[in-house]
Structure formats: structure tokens, C-alpha cells
Design an enzyme around this catalytic site. Sequence first.
Site, short mmCIF file in Angstrom:
data_model
loop_
_atom_site.label_atom_id
_atom_site.label_comp_id
_atom_site.label_asym_id
_atom_site.label_seq_id
_atom_site.Cartn_x
_atom_site.Cartn_y
_atom_site.Cartn_z
N VAL A 88 44.64 -33.00 15.12
CA VAL A 88 45.57 -33.85 15.86
C VAL A 88 45.41 -35.29 15.39
O VAL A 88 44.30 -35.78 15.24
CB VAL A 88 45.26 -33.78 17.37
CG1 VAL A 88 46.21 -34.68 18.15
CG2 VAL A 88 45.35 -32.35 17.86
N CYS A 89 46.52 -35.95 15.17
CA CYS A 89 46.47 -37.34 14.72
C CYS A 89 47.22 -38.21 15.71
O CYS A 89 48.42 -38.44 15.56
CB CYS A 89 47.08 -37.44 13.33
SG CYS A 89 46.87 -39.07 12.63
N ILE A 90 46.53 -38.66 16.75
CA ILE A 90 47.16 -39.62 17.66
C ILE A 90 46.23 -40.80 17.87
O ILE A 90 45.02 -40.70 17.67
CB ILE A 90 47.56 -39.00 19.03
CG1 ILE A 90 46.37 -38.26 19.64
CG2 ILE A 90 48.77 -38.11 18.91
CD1 ILE A 90 46.65 -37.83 21.06
#
Lengths: 165, 263
Positions: A88-90
Site C-alpha cells: 500500500v502506498c499512502i
Amino acid sequence: MAGSALRRLMAEFKQLTQNPPEGIVAGPISEDNFFEWESLITGPEGTPFEDGVFVANLSFPNDYPLSPPSMKFVSEIFHPNIYPDGRVCISILHPPGDDPTGYESSSERWSPVQSIEKILISVVSMLAEPNDESPANVDAAKMYREDRSKFNDIARKSVRKSLGL
Amino acid sequence: MTSETNQEFNFYEDELIDEKIAAQQTAIEKEIANEQKLVGDLIELNTLLNEYLAEDTVYRSKITELSERFRYMRKTRGDGNCFFRAFAFRYFETLMGKPDEINKLKDLVNKFTSDLSQLGYNSFTVDDFKDVFIEELEKLNNTSDIRLLEEIFNNSGSSDYIVVFLRLIVSCYLQNNSDFYLAFLETYQSMKDFCSHEVEPMYRESDHIHIIALTNALEIPVGIIYLDRADQEKATPHNFPDDSNPNIFILYRPGHYDIIYRN
């Protein structure tokens, strides 16, 4: 260091068990290791991910909560902000100054007063509203922008797959 | 399908570059960690002369002049926490063997903890830092053994937790006095935003606003001595607040803070 991290993780687990946020279940995979968690995230209503139950693992560093955990979907999911391998890339998973995809300066960032709950809630919003600027999955971002109905189809397929259908 | 595979291939290449950058950054951080303790031993301030070339007369003459008034110093690790760590060490040092003053600080700590909770901070995110802060502080009640303090501040577990709690105090103070401090912000729309990006995260460097807020929040004045290339004879002192008479002095060289001791 690891002792403080463990104490904090136990407190957060207790909190998440007593007041679970809607559509989210999370906890350590095994009682022997509080640094590896599994979470179940329900696809938000009114989105193509609705009714899906997606599994994602969280890995905590020894100096948690000074440093953030990393998060990786185990369930297959095609999304602009999730790398093809599931990571996940947040912004909330990164401290300020650490800009893997050039987040806006106003985006929520990791600090020791953030929490697992806040990460998971951010992930639910991310499912509802993908950010297609500087994405982690370029194909997904492109399709989301240019061919929304195909994107929605793939999302609905991933929902059925997440339910084992 | 082919295009998708290609895309994926590119993605993994990007990924490799990201990983290389991350690995290099970790290596640099390790090097700094090996070379510099979190809070260093007491050394003579004029040893700083070794860091500057003979022809660097501006720095050298300022250091020589400064070392007449401030003979000793302690270096701190340049990890973005140096202002908070330098301040905390020196402040705790002034409290050693003074249970009354320690109790006063404990009351203040409890007040800020309840203010944070009023601001909506979950107690499980604040209490661990507060507990460590108070636990370490209480160890100083009946001792003046500096080795104990050096140990507390060089153990990253206790040292970093003390830094986090000071950051939370600054954040709390700024949010509760945002009417006044908002005017100092340039790139942030709200105080909450500023605090969550520039105050609360570890390793974010401190600016004037952090120093002003911390000294006001704790009511502990601090003198910052600015040592830079400016063409003056002496390093420039600046007390926070302006009209105060501080016991705690910190040396600022562009990008870094160290502890210094007035004779």
C-alpha cells in the site's frame, strides 16, 4: 525499544477490539508475534469494492510508533495506490520528507500519535477515492482515469475473488 | 496483456532505484549513528577549531572568542531531533537533585497530557511517552551523578521517548495558542497541519517557532548562540524570550544544535 513497541501494539489491539471501526477487523496473526498483523477490510459501500473482504498484512518495525508499519494486501486488488505486489502506498505510512510518490504537502503523515486505526481508516478512504496522481500502479491509475467502467469491472471481480466466489 | 507486463517490468526497475536510494540513506544514517552519540561527552568548546580550516577566520575567531565565555560543550547527534534532545538533556541536568522543581515539571506534564486529551489525542498514543518522560525524570530526584543522565539520553528507548513528549508539548501549546502563532506560518493553512507535519514526527528539524513554543510552554528560557559565517566578531546570542536570563545555552550552527555551558 521493542518493549515499548510491544506495549503500544497491545494497547492498540485492545482499543481496536473494544471499539472496532466499521468494516475493519485487525489483530496479530499469532499471539507469539505482535509485530505481524492481519487486517480484514470491507470494501466501502457505494464503490465497486463494495461487499469485498480484503486481507492485508501489517508489519511493524521495532521502533514502532516512532516509525510507521508497512502494509501489504494479500488479496488480489487492482488499485492506483496499491503496488502490483500488494504493498500500500499512502501518505500516512510515510513520515514527512519521505516522498515515494510526491504526496501533496497537506496529506496526512506518519507521526507517533497516529495509530493503526487511522491507517486502516485511510486505506478504506483510499479504496473509495483512489488518488490517480503519481500512482503506485500506473496501469490501474490510467484505467481509472480513462476507462472507469473497465476499472469497476476488475474491482467487482476482485470483490468476488476476495469472497472465494 | 503485453503492455501490462512491460509496465510491470518498468515498475520493478523504478522499485530497484527506490530501494537503492533507501539503502544508501540507511547507510548514511548508520554512519552518523556510529560516529556521534545521541548526546556526547563533555568536551572543551575550542576543540571545534579542529572542524574548520586555518583560513576560515570568521568561524575560528568566533569560536576562540566564544570559548572564553563557554568553556565546555556536548555534541548531539544530527538526526533532526538535536534541538529537542540538546534542550532536554540540559534541562534535565539543571533539575538533578531538585525534587521540588521536578515535581513542578511533573504537574506541568500532567496538565499538557490532559490538554492533549482535550484536543482529541488518544491516551494510548500519548501515555507511553508521558510515562517514560516522568519515569526518567523521577530517577533524577536524589542524584547528581551525570553518568545516569548520559545513560538515559544515550539509550534510544528513553531518549527518543523524551524527545517525542517534548514534541507533543510543543504541538499542544501551539494548537492552544494558535491565534498568536498562526501568523508565523508560511506554507501551512492550519496549526494542526503544521504540528502534524513539522512538530509531531520524529527527525523533523526545529525552527524558531519550535524554540519559542517550547520555552514558553515550559517557562524555561533558553539562550541560543548563533555561530555562522556572518561577518561579525562574535557569535550572535539570542535569548528566548528576549528579556530573559537563561541558564540553558545551545549553540546553533546552520542546521544543527549542540549543548554549551556558560562559565
